[in-house]
Design a protein around this motif. Structure first.
Motif, PDB file in Angstrom:
ATOM      1  N   ASN A 108      66.627  -8.865 107.957  1.00  0.00           N
ATOM      2  CA  ASN A 108      67.236  -9.265 109.220  1.00  0.00           C
ATOM      3  C   ASN A 108      66.705  -8.427 110.389  1.00  0.00           C
ATOM      4  OD1 ASN A 108      69.929  -9.394 111.065  1.00  0.00           O
ATOM      5  ND2 ASN A 108      69.809  -7.355 110.203  1.00  0.00           N
ATOM      6  N   ARG A 109      66.327  -7.175 110.127  1.00  0.00           N
ATOM      7  CA  ARG A 109      65.827  -6.307 111.194  1.00  0.00           C
ATOM      8  C   ARG A 109      64.302  -6.350 111.339  1.00  0.00           C
ATOM      9  NH1 ARG A 109      69.172  -0.597 111.094  1.00  0.00           N
ATOM     10  NH2 ARG A 109      71.269  -1.462 111.053  1.00  0.00           N
ATOM     11  N   PHE A 110      63.604  -6.329 110.225  1.00  0.00           N
ATOM     12  CA  PHE A 110      62.159  -6.131 110.273  1.00  0.00           C
ATOM     13  C   PHE A 110      61.332  -7.408 110.143  1.00  0.00           C
ATOM     14  CE2 PHE A 110      63.310  -1.737 109.376  1.00  0.00           C
ATOM     15  CZ  PHE A 110      62.384  -1.035 110.124  1.00  0.00           C
ATOM     16  N   ILE A 111      61.848  -8.421 109.451  1.00  0.00           N
ATOM     17  CA  ILE A 111      61.046  -9.605 109.155  1.00  0.00           C
ATOM     18  C   ILE A 111      61.453 -10.801 110.010  1.00  0.00           C
ATOM     19  CG2 ILE A 111      60.172 -11.127 107.364  1.00  0.00           C
ATOM     20  CD1 ILE A 111      59.438  -8.123 107.037  1.00  0.00           C
ATOM     21  N   MET A 119      64.621  -3.847 117.199  1.00  0.00           N
ATOM     22  CA  MET A 119      63.944  -2.758 116.501  1.00  0.00           C
ATOM     23  C   MET A 119      62.931  -2.067 117.410  1.00  0.00           C
ATOM     24  SD  MET A 119      65.438  -2.553 113.670  1.00  0.00           S
ATOM     25  CE  MET A 119      64.388  -1.328 112.888  1.00  0.00           C
ATOM     26  N   MET A 120      62.222  -2.847 118.212  1.00  0.00           N
ATOM     27  CA  MET A 120      61.246  -2.253 119.126  1.00  0.00           C
ATOM     28  C   MET A 120      61.943  -1.327 120.132  1.00  0.00           C
ATOM     29  SD  MET A 120      58.131  -3.168 118.354  1.00  0.00           S
ATOM     30  CE  MET A 120      57.179  -2.968 119.861  1.00  0.00           C
ATOM     31  N   VAL A 160      66.551 -16.275 101.719  1.00  0.00           N
ATOM     32  CA  VAL A 160      67.044 -14.890 101.732  1.00  0.00           C
ATOM     33  C   VAL A 160      68.468 -14.854 102.277  1.00  0.00           C
ATOM     34  CG1 VAL A 160      66.766 -12.609 102.794  1.00  0.00           C
ATOM     35  CG2 VAL A 160      64.771 -13.819 101.895  1.00  0.00           C
ATOM     36  N   TYR A 161      68.695 -15.554 103.371  1.00  0.00           N
ATOM     37  CA  TYR A 161      70.020 -15.533 103.970  1.00  0.00           C
ATOM     38  C   TYR A 161      71.031 -16.324 103.132  1.00  0.00           C
ATOM     39  CZ  TYR A 161      68.027 -13.367 108.161  1.00  0.00           C
ATOM     40  OH  TYR A 161      67.429 -12.497 109.030  1.00  0.00           O
ATOM     41  N   HIS A 162      70.574 -17.336 102.419  1.00  0.00           N
ATOM     42  CA  HIS A 162      71.475 -18.067 101.519  1.00  0.00           C
ATOM     43  C   HIS A 162      72.037 -17.110 100.464  1.00  0.00           C
ATOM     44  CE1 HIS A 162      73.111 -21.245  99.009  1.00  0.00           C
ATOM     45  NE2 HIS A 162      72.406 -20.808  97.982  1.00  0.00           N
ATOM     46  N   PHE A 163      71.178 -16.292  99.887  1.00  0.00           N
ATOM     47  CA  PHE A 163      71.640 -15.299  98.926  1.00  0.00           C
ATOM     48  C   PHE A 163      72.605 -14.315  99.597  1.00  0.00           C
ATOM     49  CE2 PHE A 163      67.390 -15.833  96.573  1.00  0.00           C
ATOM     50  CZ  PHE A 163      67.947 -16.714  95.648  1.00  0.00           C
ATOM     51  N   LEU A 200      75.022  -4.995 109.606  1.00  0.00           N
ATOM     52  CA  LEU A 200      74.878  -6.397 110.008  1.00  0.00           C
ATOM     53  C   LEU A 200      75.764  -6.714 111.208  1.00  0.00           C
ATOM     54  CD1 LEU A 200      74.941  -8.105 106.489  1.00  0.00           C
ATOM     55  CD2 LEU A 200      72.961  -7.902 107.998  1.00  0.00           C
ATOM     56  N   ILE A 201      77.022  -6.313 111.120  1.00  0.00           N
ATOM     57  CA  ILE A 201      77.997  -6.655 112.152  1.00  0.00           C
ATOM     58  C   ILE A 201      77.697  -5.949 113.473  1.00  0.00           C
ATOM     59  CG2 ILE A 201      80.426  -6.342 112.814  1.00  0.00           C
ATOM     60  CD1 ILE A 201      81.171  -6.954 109.903  1.00  0.00           C
ATOM     61  N   GLN A 202      77.296  -4.686 113.398  1.00  0.00           N
ATOM     62  CA  GLN A 202      77.171  -3.874 114.605  1.00  0.00           C
ATOM     63  C   GLN A 202      75.774  -3.869 115.204  1.00  0.00           C
ATOM     64  OE1 GLN A 202      78.717  -0.033 113.434  1.00  0.00           O
ATOM     65  NE2 GLN A 202      80.832  -0.704 113.616  1.00  0.00           N
ATOM     66  N   THR A 203      74.789  -4.432 114.527  1.00  0.00           N
ATOM     67  CA  THR A 203      73.450  -4.529 115.104  1.00  0.00           C
ATOM     68  C   THR A 203      73.435  -5.663 116.122  1.00  0.00           C
ATOM     69  OG1 THR A 203      72.430  -3.741 113.062  1.00  0.00           O
ATOM     70  CG2 THR A 203      71.003  -4.863 114.627  1.00  0.00           C
ATOM     71  N   PRO A 204      73.092  -5.392 117.374  1.00  0.00           N
ATOM     72  CA  PRO A 204      73.181  -6.414 118.422  1.00  0.00           C
ATOM     73  C   PRO A 204      72.028  -7.416 118.391  1.00  0.00           C
ATOM     74  CG  PRO A 204      72.365  -4.378 119.343  1.00  0.00           C
ATOM     75  CD  PRO A 204      72.677  -4.073 117.902  1.00  0.00           C
TER      76      PRO A 204
END
Length: 233
Positions: A108-111, A119-120, A160-163, A200-204
């Motif tokens: 969710n962050r890198f890909i 992330m940048m 990935v997100y389905h899992f 997950l929740i707190q990453t904007p």
């Protein structure tokens, strides 16, 4: 003096590593005085990663071994009230979060392209873009190689997100309307799972999995409750 070798966080995210976040929570719950040192060069770490707990001249690497060390030396036993069945469920839920949902959080962050702007800014805000871009590309390649080895990186974004949706559902359903996973007291499963859910929740960012985690009202309240109980903020 105890020292936690860790990674810094951004905003309400206490560390960019949920495992370092977990280790800090363990130290807080143990009521121990410690200092934090942020690590940039992982090659100096015993296992090439953080967290690492330094107790005088002893280095304890990995959040699981830190938890065992704190129990053996300092008497931190978060699961003292759990029966055998509950301990088995605790182990299974923790492993699901740390070995499966964690990788969806990394994805969710890198890909996921939607994660890159965050992330940048979080990692390279003070570095010119022409320098930051190749560094991020290298990190992204390394992450994907790790995820390919794990297996989850061989799936599409939607897969990935389905899992991950199923993992989030399992945690939310088991938590229900309880304060913590096994009632009114924090146990080791909460300490393992909250940092991953919180990341997950707190990453904007507005990826599918981040939005889905935020849609679970009991998980949002769970993260806030844990944070206040452990860190007092």
């Amino acid at each position: 003096m105890l020292k936690l070798l860790t990674l810094a966080g951004v905003g309400t995210i206490r560390s960019s590593s949920p495992f370092a976040w977990k280790a800090e929570a363990l130290l807080r719950l143990a009521g121990l005085n410690f200092e934090k040192e942020y690590v940039a060069d992982f090659s100096q770490m015993p296992k090439g990663k953080v967290p690492v707990l330094q107790d005088d001249h002893q280095l304890i690497a990995d959040s699981h071994f830190i938890a065992e060390y704190l129990q053996a030396k300092y008497g931190l036993n978060l699961d003292r009230t759990l029966n055998v069945e509950q301990k088995a469920i605790s182990h299974a839920l923790s492993r699901m979060a740390e070995e499966h949902l964690y990788w969806a959080s990394v994805y969710n962050r890198f890909i996921d392209p939607m994660g890159k702007p965050f992330m940048m800014k979080a990692m390279f805000d003070s570095i010119p873009a022409e320098q930051a871009e190749p560094i991020f590309a290298m990190l992204q390649t390394n992450v994907m190689n790790q995820m390919q080895g794990h297996g989850i990186g061989r799936h599409s974004l939607d897969e990935v997100y389905h899992f991950a949706f199923m993992d989030v559902d399992a945690i939310s359903d088991y938590l229900g309307d309880k304060n913590y996973l096994f009632g009114d007291e924090i146990t080791s499963a909460d300490v393992a799972i909250v940092p991953i859910i919180a990341s997950l929740i707190q990453t904007p960012i507005e990826t599918k999995i981040a939005r889905y985690a935020r849609s679970k009202a009991n998980l949002v309240a769970y993260v806030e409750r844990f944070d206040k109980a452990v860190f007092g903020e």
